[in-house]
Design a protein around this motif. Structure first.
Motif: not given
Length: 338
Positions: A111-114, A172-174, A187-188, A309-311
């Motif tokens: 996510l940071f890289l995205h 975003r979702d993984v 990717s729920p 929460p982590a994302k």
């Protein structure tokens, strides 16, 4: 210059640079237990040498960015990795980039890289649940699948993708869902982007335009703490996080991002003092919605939407590093799913 493993068959094959950070995929067995291993013990060159036919997919260069388990990934490693990807992606002779990474925090790095990479060139993250020396190690198959995704023309413009177990996921979702199973990444909420077959990658939906944020200048990023909600919780952890210098708070709340009244009141009080509060959920599925159980507008809080929460922590760190602090602007960033 990076180490190289180029195809002798054709100079027209796409060129991929593999950036290695370590992790289980580069792990080797250790005698401490039947399943024990040490992460980051094997080089990227050795890993790719175990992938049959890799030289027929792409010309491959290697660089070692870090050699650690992903539990030890830091803001500084994120920035180093992002800067190097940006430099390589700007080169005409580089077509795609592949990052080997441990699975424990892969979703956060992804996510940071995205969020911060502006390139349209494919960036694919890959790891393994079993070390390279294990019986039926999944690293070689995952690497081959990642190479096939990285060289697919429809991979351009999709931002960062995660590929394991023949499944293509968006950053975003993984999320990692199992401690040991090879199908751990799911990717729920949004579903996978596609799959990998023996014939190549298959995408299930087209890419969508995305907005990137400027890469923060230096580490550490602004401190954002995650506070896990539970029955009988009080506001002690909220206050401790603020006393430790948190500029943002992510509540891993119950249900729709809720918590005891004293906890929500402490978040609201912190928001008045300029500490951005985001309500996420400890539930693995479903969005956290605004103004349903908690009056976000009145309290100055942000609903995490589909970000776990982590994302939510990673996104809030990047926003704060870029001076984005008002709840309405932060909320707009959390409402995105691209």
């Amino acid at each position: 210059m990076p180490a190289s493993s180029s195809s002798p068959l054709s100079s027209s094959l796409p060129r991929i640079v593999i950036l290695s950070t370590g992790g289980t995929i580069a792990g080797a067995a250790d005698a401490r237990s039947k399943g024990g291993y040490n992460a980051a013990a094997v080089s990227a060159q050795s890993l790719i040498a175990a992938v049959p036919g890799a030289e027929e997919i792409a010309r491959i260069d290697f660089e070692q960015v870090a050699a650690i388990g992903s539990q030890d990934i830091t803001d500084a490693v994120w920035l180093t990795l992002a800067r190097r990807i940006t430099e390589l992606a700007a080169r005409d002779d580089v077509d795609a980039l592949l990052v080997t990474h441990g699975t424990d925090t892969m979703e956060e790095t992804a996510l940071f890289l995205h969020l911060t990479l502006a390139t349209d060139k494919p960036v694919v993250m890959v790891g393994a649940m079993r070390p390279s020396t294990a019986l039926s190690g999944d690293g070689p198959a995952n690497l081959r699948a990642a190479l096939m995704v990285a060289t697919h023309p429809e991979s351009r413009g999709r931002g960062v993708m995660v590929v394991l177990n023949d499944t293509i996921h968006g950053a975003r979702d993984v999320t990692k869902t199992s401690t040991t199973q090879v199908e751990t990444f799911q990717s729920p909420n949004l579903g996978p982007l596609g799959y990998v077959t023996p014939n190549g990658a298959v995408f299930l939906r087209p890419g969508t335009p995305r907005i990137t944020l400027p890469l923060p200048e230096s580490a550490p990023l602004p401190r954002v703490s995650i506070v896990h909600a539970y029955a009988g919780m009080d506001d002690l952890l909220i206050k401790a996080a603020i006393d430790a210098g948190a500029r943002g708070l992510v509540l891993a709340g119950v249900g729709d991002g809720n918590a005891a009244r004293t906890v929500i009141a402490a978040l609201a009080e912190a928001a008045k003092a300029g500490v951005v509060g985001v309500r996420a959920s400890r539930c693995p599925l479903g969005p956290v919605l605004r103004n349903i159980e908690v009056s976000d507008d009145a309290l100055g809080l942000v609903a995490a939407g589909l970000h776990n929460p982590a994302k939510a922590r990673v996104l809030l760190q990047v926003l704060l590093a870029n001076g984005v602090t008002t709840p309405t602007t932060v909320q707009s960033a959390f409402d995105r799913t691209d």
